[in-house]
Scaffold this active site. Structure first.
Site, PDB file in Angstrom:
ATOM      1  N   ALA A 191      -0.348  -7.809   3.859  1.00  0.00           N
ATOM      2  CA  ALA A 191       0.952  -7.232   3.512  1.00  0.00           C
ATOM      3  C   ALA A 191       0.978  -6.770   2.061  1.00  0.00           C
ATOM      4  O   ALA A 191       1.439  -5.670   1.747  1.00  0.00           O
ATOM      5  CB  ALA A 191       2.064  -8.236   3.778  1.00  0.00           C
ATOM      6  N   ASP A 192       0.484  -7.603   1.163  1.00  0.00           N
ATOM      7  CA  ASP A 192       0.482  -7.227  -0.253  1.00  0.00           C
ATOM      8  C   ASP A 192      -0.397  -6.010  -0.496  1.00  0.00           C
ATOM      9  O   ASP A 192      -0.013  -5.078  -1.224  1.00  0.00           O
ATOM     10  CB  ASP A 192      -0.018  -8.401  -1.101  1.00  0.00           C
ATOM     11  N   SER A 193      -1.587  -6.015   0.073  1.00  0.00           N
ATOM     12  CA  SER A 193      -2.523  -4.928  -0.196  1.00  0.00           C
ATOM     13  C   SER A 193      -2.048  -3.611   0.393  1.00  0.00           C
ATOM     14  O   SER A 193      -2.140  -2.555  -0.256  1.00  0.00           O
ATOM     15  CB  SER A 193      -3.905  -5.289   0.357  1.00  0.00           C
ATOM     16  N   GLY A 245       0.676  -2.227  -1.739  1.00  0.00           N
ATOM     17  CA  GLY A 245       0.152  -1.533  -2.907  1.00  0.00           C
ATOM     18  C   GLY A 245      -0.298  -0.123  -2.575  1.00  0.00           C
ATOM     19  O   GLY A 245      -0.049   0.824  -3.328  1.00  0.00           O
TER      20      GLY A 245
END
Length: 404
Positions: free
Chosen positions: A171-173, A176
């Site tokens: 989710a974070d990547s 980004g």
């Protein structure tokens, strides 16, 4: 600016992010030449510095790759003096990235309206757990919550067991990545004259929700649930799976159509099996999926992994070795593509810029450095602060710099 390399070398980015999502956005832009000025709190720094294993020189390896190509400034932007420094940076930037909980910038007197007073063309990328609007906007949210809310965790794993998160911060990547995409669209709108600076509002669950994509139309259009299906394709629509070879290595196989599915069957069980009438459509594969998986698994178990892959390749069927990181580092194709890069004097290697542009390629210029505020002095000098002003800011603790 410090460099004129890459298609984004005329773009300056102020990164006020921390941990993964916003720093990933900044790193992706920096790969293609953007002058990314990363702001950290004096004496504290980004938590990302200590969230991973350390390289031989003591610097966190995750920090090295996500702080790559960035200039580092330690600044207390909540103080009156720090706010003036930030204002000068913002006035000379095209993009600002932040991933604080909604309301943090507003309480510091740095709402988008204020930032746009300073720079009307500024693109403000705001990343948060649930977005800037909606009933959950104020909730804290991390990547795993985004993986859960997007449906990814529910769809991953075996039907008779618990949902699973992937082995990396998906989710974070992906947030980004989507943030960099949004920043480029908004910047294009500024440069084309169709809109001045605007806010890119991104919740951490939304990029995965968009990239998974098919689960919503499958449910609403076809009336089918999309549940965990082990190692098979979603809804078992085509042959897929991961199988252990004779030498203990693992192979993944997949097909996206009846034709590519028949190639797998021919490789594993012969032309007669592949030519059976039910395999002319994907629906026929669905009905026989248990037998297909069993027979392909038995075939692979009789061969060493590379031998089995060679047979699949001879039939133009899709099969691939399941790589661990050592396989990645040793693979000649990955090496030929230049996908693993490093800098002179540092043993740490990182994944290089993606995608590949033939005329204005991305480049790794340097890895993230350990010194907090490594570029504070040079950046402030570049933005018009004299040595006395810089010394005063450092003495007051508003700015951090090495040996200060």
């Amino acid at each position: 600016m410090s460099t004129k390399n890459g298609p984004l070398s005329d773009v300056r980015v102020i990164e006020m992010g921390h941990v993964i999502a916003a720093p990933m956005c900044g790193a992706l832009l920096s790969d293609f030449g953007a002058d990314v000025i990363k702001i950290e709190r004096p004496g504290q720094g980004d938590m990302l510095r200590v969230l991973s294993a350390r390289a031989k020189d003591g610097v966190g390896v995750w920090w090295k790759t996500l702080a790559r190509n960035k200039r580092l400034v330690a600044l207390d932007w909540k103080s009156a003096e720090g706010r003036e420094v930030l204002r000068r940076l913002v006035e000379n930037a095209q993009i600002l990235i932040e991933n604080f909980r909604p309301g943090v910038l507003e309480r510091a007197g740095l709402a988008p309206e204020v930032l746009h007073e300073w720079n009307p063309d500024l693109v403000i990328v705001r990343i948060s757990g649930y977005g800037q609007t909606g009933p959950r906007a104020s909730w804290p949210g991390f990547g795993r919550a985004g993986e859960a809310m997007s449906g990814l965790a529910h769809m991953t794993g075996f039907a008779d067991n618990a949902p699973m998160h992937p082995g990396f911060p998906a989710a974070d990547s992906t947030t980004g990545l989507m943030a960099a995409y949004g920043a480029m669209m908004a910047l294009h709108a500024v440069q084309s004259g169709s809109a001045r600076g605007q806010v890119v509002d991104l919740a951490i669950f939304e990029p995965l929700l968009r990239l998974i994509d098919y689960h919503v139309p499958t449910r609403t259009g076809a009336g089918l649930p999309v549940d965990r299906n082990g190692l098979q394709a979603p809804n078992s629509y085509a042959p897929a799976g991961v199988f252990r070879a004779k030498d203990g290595k693992w192979i993944t196989i997949s097909a996206g159509s009846a034709a590519t599915g028949r190639r797998l069957l021919e490789a594993a069980g012969g032309a007669e099996w592949a030519a059976q009438p039910q395999f002319q459509t994907l629906e026929g594969f669905t009905k026989d999926m248990d037998e297909i998986v069993e027979r392909i698994g038995a075939f692979i178990a009789l061969h060493d992994a590379q031998d089995a892959i060679d047979i699949f390749q001879a039939h133009d069927a899709v099969a691939a070795m399941v790589y661990d990181v050592d396989d990645i580092l040793a693979d000649p194709h990955i090496a030929a593509r230049g996908d693993i890069v490093g800098v002179e004097g540092d043993d740490t290697k990182v994944v290089g810029p993606v995608p590949k542009l033939d005329k204005t390629p991305g480049r790794l210029r340097w890895l993230g450095r350990s010194a907090l505020g490594a570029d504070s002095r040079s950046v402030l000098e570049e933005f018009g602060f004299d040595s006395g002003q810089i010394a005063a800011l450092i003495n007051k603790g508003t700015v951090g710099a090495p040996d200060s």
